[in-house]
Motif scaffolding. Structure first.
Motif, PDB file in Angstrom:
ATOM      1  N   PRO A   1       0.817  -1.229   0.000  1.00 12.79           N
ATOM      2  CA  PRO A   1       0.000   0.000   0.000  1.00 12.79           C
ATOM      3  C   PRO A   1       0.847   1.274   0.000  1.00 12.79           C
ATOM      4  CG  PRO A   1      -0.901  -1.598   1.537  1.00 12.79           C
ATOM      5  CD  PRO A   1       0.423  -2.138   1.103  1.00 12.79           C
ATOM      6  N   THR A   2       1.963   1.267   0.710  1.00 14.67           N
ATOM      7  CA  THR A   2       2.839   2.440   0.737  1.00 14.67           C
ATOM      8  C   THR A   2       3.503   2.648  -0.610  1.00 14.67           C
ATOM      9  OG1 THR A   2       3.267   2.132   3.095  1.00 14.67           O
ATOM     10  CG2 THR A   2       4.852   3.442   1.856  1.00 14.67           C
ATOM     11  N   LEU A   3       3.995   1.559  -1.220  1.00 10.28           N
ATOM     12  CA  LEU A   3       4.612   1.660  -2.542  1.00 10.28           C
ATOM     13  C   LEU A   3       3.608   2.209  -3.555  1.00 10.28           C
ATOM     14  CD1 LEU A   3       6.411  -1.818  -2.614  1.00 10.28           C
ATOM     15  CD2 LEU A   3       7.556   0.409  -2.480  1.00 10.28           C
ATOM     16  N   ALA A   4       2.399   1.679  -3.521  1.00  5.38           N
ATOM     17  CA  ALA A   4       1.375   2.119  -4.472  1.00  5.38           C
ATOM     18  C   ALA A   4       1.021   3.590  -4.262  1.00  5.38           C
ATOM     19  CB  ALA A   4       0.128   1.245  -4.336  1.00  5.38           C
ATOM     20  N   ALA A   5       0.945   4.026  -3.008  1.00  3.43           N
ATOM     21  CA  ALA A   5       0.603   5.426  -2.737  1.00  3.43           C
ATOM     22  C   ALA A   5       1.687   6.369  -3.245  1.00  3.43           C
ATOM     23  CB  ALA A   5       0.388   5.619  -1.241  1.00  3.43           C
ATOM     24  N   LEU A   6       2.943   6.019  -3.060  1.00  2.00           N
ATOM     25  CA  LEU A   6       4.035   6.856  -3.564  1.00  2.00           C
ATOM     26  C   LEU A   6       3.996   6.934  -5.089  1.00  2.00           C
ATOM     27  CD1 LEU A   6       6.865   5.664  -1.160  1.00  2.00           C
ATOM     28  CD2 LEU A   6       6.021   8.020  -1.348  1.00  2.00           C
ATOM     29  N   GLN A   7       3.743   5.809  -5.739  1.00  2.00           N
ATOM     30  CA  GLN A   7       3.663   5.812  -7.197  1.00  2.00           C
ATOM     31  C   GLN A   7       2.435   6.575  -7.693  1.00  2.00           C
ATOM     32  OE1 GLN A   7       5.955   5.006  -9.195  1.00  2.00           O
ATOM     33  NE2 GLN A   7       7.320   3.765  -7.902  1.00  2.00           N
ATOM     34  N   ASP A   8       1.309   6.411  -7.015  1.00  2.00           N
ATOM     35  CA  ASP A   8       0.094   7.125  -7.420  1.00  2.00           C
ATOM     36  C   ASP A   8       0.300   8.638  -7.381  1.00  2.00           C
ATOM     37  OD1 ASP A   8      -1.233   4.762  -7.820  1.00  2.00           O
ATOM     38  OD2 ASP A   8      -2.354   4.821  -5.939  1.00  2.00           O
ATOM     39  N   ALA A   9       1.009   9.114  -6.367  1.00  2.00           N
ATOM     40  CA  ALA A   9       1.238  10.554  -6.246  1.00  2.00           C
ATOM     41  C   ALA A   9       2.075  11.078  -7.401  1.00  2.00           C
ATOM     42  CB  ALA A   9       1.914  10.864  -4.911  1.00  2.00           C
ATOM     43  N   GLU A  10       3.094  10.327  -7.820  1.00  4.70           N
ATOM     44  CA  GLU A  10       3.920  10.754  -8.950  1.00  4.70           C
ATOM     45  C   GLU A  10       3.151  10.643 -10.260  1.00  4.70           C
ATOM     46  OE1 GLU A  10       6.324  12.482  -8.347  1.00  4.70           O
ATOM     47  OE2 GLU A  10       8.111  11.491  -7.558  1.00  4.70           O
ATOM     48  N   GLN A  11       2.400   9.550 -10.419  1.00  2.62           N
ATOM     49  CA  GLN A  11       1.681   9.345 -11.680  1.00  2.62           C
ATOM     50  C   GLN A  11       0.518  10.315 -11.855  1.00  2.62           C
ATOM     51  OE1 GLN A  11       0.838   4.968 -11.972  1.00  2.62           O
ATOM     52  NE2 GLN A  11       2.155   5.193 -13.762  1.00  2.62           N
ATOM     53  N   ALA A  12       0.018  10.874 -10.772  1.00  2.38           N
ATOM     54  CA  ALA A  12      -1.115  11.799 -10.864  1.00  2.38           C
ATOM     55  C   ALA A  12      -0.790  13.017 -11.714  1.00  2.38           C
ATOM     56  CB  ALA A  12      -1.546  12.230  -9.465  1.00  2.38           C
ATOM     57  N   ARG A  13       0.490  13.291 -11.913  1.00  2.97           N
ATOM     58  CA  ARG A  13       0.899  14.454 -12.699  1.00  2.97           C
ATOM     59  C   ARG A  13       0.876  14.181 -14.203  1.00  2.97           C
ATOM     60  NH1 ARG A  13       3.675  14.124  -7.967  1.00  2.97           N
ATOM     61  NH2 ARG A  13       3.858  16.019  -6.714  1.00  2.97           N
ATOM     62  N   ALA A  14       0.697  12.939 -14.600  1.00  5.62           N
ATOM     63  CA  ALA A  14       0.696  12.568 -16.019  1.00  5.62           C
ATOM     64  C   ALA A  14      -0.720  12.597 -16.588  1.00  5.62           C
ATOM     65  CB  ALA A  14       1.301  11.183 -16.201  1.00  5.62           C
ATOM     66  N   ASP A  15      -0.827  12.852 -17.895  1.00  2.00           N
ATOM     67  CA  ASP A  15      -2.130  12.795 -18.569  1.00  2.00           C
ATOM     68  C   ASP A  15      -2.592  11.347 -18.713  1.00  2.00           C
ATOM     69  OD1 ASP A  15      -2.030  15.665 -19.169  1.00  2.00           O
ATOM     70  OD2 ASP A  15      -0.512  15.119 -20.653  1.00  2.00           O
ATOM     71  N   LEU A  16      -1.640  10.482 -19.033  1.00  2.00           N
ATOM     72  CA  LEU A  16      -1.922   9.061 -19.236  1.00  2.00           C
ATOM     73  C   LEU A  16      -1.022   8.273 -18.297  1.00  2.00           C
ATOM     74  CD1 LEU A  16      -3.231   6.738 -21.006  1.00  2.00           C
ATOM     75  CD2 LEU A  16      -1.132   6.853 -22.376  1.00  2.00           C
ATOM     76  N   ARG A  17      -1.615   7.376 -17.541  1.00  3.22           N
ATOM     77  CA  ARG A  17      -0.802   6.573 -16.632  1.00  3.22           C
ATOM     78  C   ARG A  17      -1.264   5.125 -16.671  1.00  3.22           C
ATOM     79  NH1 ARG A  17      -3.471   5.993 -11.529  1.00  3.22           N
ATOM     80  NH2 ARG A  17      -5.400   7.222 -11.402  1.00  3.22           N
ATOM     81  N   MET A  18      -0.354   4.243 -16.324  1.00  8.99           N
ATOM     82  CA  MET A  18      -0.686   2.833 -16.154  1.00  8.99           C
ATOM     83  C   MET A  18      -0.030   2.375 -14.860  1.00  8.99           C
ATOM     84  SD  MET A  18      -0.336  -0.399 -18.792  1.00  8.99           S
ATOM     85  CE  MET A  18       1.377  -0.870 -18.472  1.00  8.99           C
ATOM     86  N   PRO A  19      -0.794   2.218 -13.799  1.00  2.00           N
ATOM     87  CA  PRO A  19      -0.224   1.800 -12.521  1.00  2.00           C
ATOM     88  C   PRO A  19       0.020   0.294 -12.495  1.00  2.00           C
ATOM     89  CG  PRO A  19      -2.575   2.094 -12.296  1.00  2.00           C
ATOM     90  CD  PRO A  19      -2.239   2.490 -13.710  1.00  2.00           C
ATOM     91  N   HIS A  20       0.816  -0.150 -11.540  1.00  4.52           N
ATOM     92  CA  HIS A  20       0.910  -1.575 -11.279  1.00  4.52           C
ATOM     93  C   HIS A  20      -0.420  -2.056 -10.711  1.00  4.52           C
ATOM     94  CE1 HIS A  20       5.066  -1.922 -12.226  1.00  4.52           C
ATOM     95  NE2 HIS A  20       5.531  -1.276 -11.186  1.00  4.52           N
ATOM     96  N   SER A  21      -0.878  -3.198 -11.180  1.00  3.34           N
ATOM     97  CA  SER A  21      -2.084  -3.802 -10.627  1.00  3.34           C
ATOM     98  C   SER A  21      -1.769  -4.408  -9.263  1.00  3.34           C
ATOM     99  CB  SER A  21      -2.592  -4.897 -11.566  1.00  3.34           C
ATOM    100  OG  SER A  21      -1.654  -5.975 -11.607  1.00  3.34           O
ATOM    101  N   PRO A  22      -2.787  -4.662  -8.430  1.00 11.89           N
ATOM    102  CA  PRO A  22      -2.526  -5.330  -7.143  1.00 11.89           C
ATOM    103  C   PRO A  22      -1.776  -6.646  -7.305  1.00 11.89           C
ATOM    104  CG  PRO A  22      -4.744  -4.419  -7.165  1.00 11.89           C
ATOM    105  CD  PRO A  22      -4.202  -4.251  -8.553  1.00 11.89           C
ATOM    106  N   ALA A  23      -2.136  -7.414  -8.344  1.00 16.32           N
ATOM    107  CA  ALA A  23      -1.439  -8.680  -8.555  1.00 16.32           C
ATOM    108  C   ALA A  23       0.031  -8.449  -8.885  1.00 16.32           C
ATOM    109  CB  ALA A  23      -2.115  -9.466  -9.675  1.00 16.32           C
ATOM    110  N   ARG A  24       0.303  -7.470  -9.751  1.00 13.24           N
ATOM    111  CA  ARG A  24       1.700  -7.263 -10.140  1.00 13.24           C
ATOM    112  C   ARG A  24       2.541  -6.755  -8.972  1.00 13.24           C
ATOM    113  NH1 ARG A  24       1.368  -5.029 -15.135  1.00 13.24           N
ATOM    114  NH2 ARG A  24       1.583  -2.858 -14.489  1.00 13.24           N
ATOM    115  N   TRP A  25       1.962  -5.961  -8.089  1.00 13.95           N
ATOM    116  CA  TRP A  25       2.709  -5.579  -6.899  1.00 13.95           C
ATOM    117  C   TRP A  25       3.133  -6.822  -6.122  1.00 13.95           C
ATOM    118  CZ3 TRP A  25       5.280  -1.492  -6.280  1.00 13.95           C
ATOM    119  CH2 TRP A  25       4.808  -0.221  -6.656  1.00 13.95           C
ATOM    120  N   ARG A  26       2.269  -7.809  -6.018  1.00 16.49           N
ATOM    121  CA  ARG A  26       2.635  -9.040  -5.309  1.00 16.49           C
ATOM    122  C   ARG A  26       3.782  -9.747  -6.020  1.00 16.49           C
ATOM    123  NH1 ARG A  26      -3.129  -9.448  -5.012  1.00 16.49           N
ATOM    124  NH2 ARG A  26      -3.206 -11.037  -6.658  1.00 16.49           N
ATOM    125  N   TRP A  27       3.715  -9.774  -7.359  1.00 20.83           N
ATOM    126  CA  TRP A  27       4.789 -10.436  -8.100  1.00 20.83           C
ATOM    127  C   TRP A  27       6.111  -9.700  -7.928  1.00 20.83           C
ATOM    128  CZ3 TRP A  27       1.482 -10.113 -13.188  1.00 20.83           C
ATOM    129  CH2 TRP A  27       0.290 -10.833 -12.993  1.00 20.83           C
TER     130      TRP A  27
END
Length: 381
Positions: A156-182
């Motif tokens: 959850p912490t990793l995803a939150a840090l990435q979400d904050a950076e990606q929020a500045r982009a027009d187009l983003r593709m986050p890691h899915s919950p499954a891929r974070w586990r991988w």
């Protein structure tokens, strides 16, 4: 030979094939995918010659987010064929299997990393730039920070840090919950967290001496990440807190272009899905009533709009001269670049003779502006 969905009994053969034709870690990556309930063996296709697996490909579920609108997408990965079975159309068959499965899952786009040119034969085009990897020229100093390897509890912490950076982009593709586990489980790369006074303030991912997916709450945290990982090269991340903080410490970028492959099989369906985005763009430009005509030459679409809202997309046939009806022309293999690329229709028109905004250039520029993208993928580009 038979093309079918992979089964548990194929696991060792698929792993051996991937390790032989790719990297040793690919076998582990494949196991993480097919043994995860969010993906499973149904995400993997194989061609078997008798009892022997001779070719394979895996389809991953993705989500693109354009101006806040989620777009279901797919990504084909872990593609390999035995050497003695190359040249028989096995990958072509597996790509057709993956695309059919992708469409059945409701995906409107496919995006992927792949070897040069090869996937253009299957309807992909180079559309979204991959940020450059630059050498570390000057190493920053850091004090008061702690670097540690992230675990599953930190997702959850990793995803939150990435979400904050990606929020500045027009187009983003986050890691899915499954891929974070991988990612926190596999051995080919390592997820890191930087803490300050016990609070996570930066994250990144290393593969050997390569640092990527840098995310930070401030410049000091980003510099600590680079200093403490000891990376020799960094994937730049323009427009983000971490990217801007690390740019002064990096050497020149390579001159060679690098881009993600993108496939748009049905532009009409994608444009229909994008109506909220297109409406918001028209409203932002003060355009309220009219119709936008975009020709792909062998077909065209009409986008009527009233009160700043785009109505249902209407598809039509061949239109070789769209300017005569106030429309724009876009080559069909540039649709992905039009919708997701960094140039917008105006920039594409400056680069391609078969793209032009037509007489209603202001309208077309509002509908199809340049897009800044930030994509996170399973594999480090």
């Amino acid at each position: 030979m038979l093309l079918r969905t992979a089964q548990p009994r194929d696991l060792d053969q698929i792993g051996a094939l991937l390790a032989e034709r790719g990297e040793p870690e690919d076998a582990e990556d494949h196991r993480l995918v097919v043994l995860d309930p969010d993906a499973g063996f149904e995400s993997c296709g194989v061609v078997v010659d008798g009892d022997r697996v001779v070719s394979t490909a895996t389809l991953l579920d993705e989500t693109l987010v354009l101006d806040g609108l989620e777009i279901p997408a797919g990504q084909v990965e872990l593609v390999a064929t035995h050497r003695e079975h190359e040249g028989r159309g096995l990958v072509r068959g597996l790509m057709a299997w993956a695309h059919e499965r992708s469409a059945a899952r409701g995906h409107l786009v496919q995006v992927m990393l792949g070897i040069p040119y090869f996937y253009r034969r299957f309807g992909y085009t180079y559309a979204i730039p991959i940020p450059a990897t630059r050498p570390v020229a000057t190493r920053p100093e850091s004090s008061g920070h702690l670097l540690r390897e992230a675990t599953a509890a930190d997702i959850p912490t990793l995803a939150a840090l990435q979400d904050a950076e990606q929020a500045r982009a027009d187009l983003r593709m986050p890691h899915s919950p499954a891929r974070w586990r991988w990612l926190v489980a596999h051995q080919a790369s390592t997820q890191w967290l930087v803490e300050r006074d016990g609070v996570p303030v930066a994250a990144g991912r290393t593969a050997e001496a390569h640092l990527t997916e840098v995310a930070a709450v401030d410049a000091e945290a980003a510099r600590a990440l680079l200093a403490l990982t000891g990376a020799a090269e960094v994937t730049e991340r323009p427009g983000t807190v971490a990217g801007e903080a690390l740019a002064p410490f990096l050497g020149p970028a390579p001159e060679e272009a690098a881009s993600y492959y993108v496939r748009v099989a049905d532009p009409v369906a994608l444009l229909e899905h994008l109506r909220p985005v297109l409406s918001a763009r028209l409203a932002g430009a003060g355009l309220t009533d009219g119709e936008a005509v975009v020709s792909f030459f062998s077909s065209h679409v009409r986008l009527p709009f009233a009160a700043g809202e785009v109505g249902p997309v209407r598809a039509g046939g061949t239109m070789q001269g769209p300017a005569a009806v106030g429309g724009a022309g876009v080559a069909p293999d540039l649709v992905a670049s039009l919708l997701f690329g960094p140039h917008g229709i105006q920039g594409l028109a400056a680069r391609h003779p078969d793209v032009y905004p037509g007489p209603n250039a202001t309208l077309m520029r509002a509908l199809f502006p340049p897009v800044r993208a930030d994509l996170l993928t399973f594999y480090v580009p």
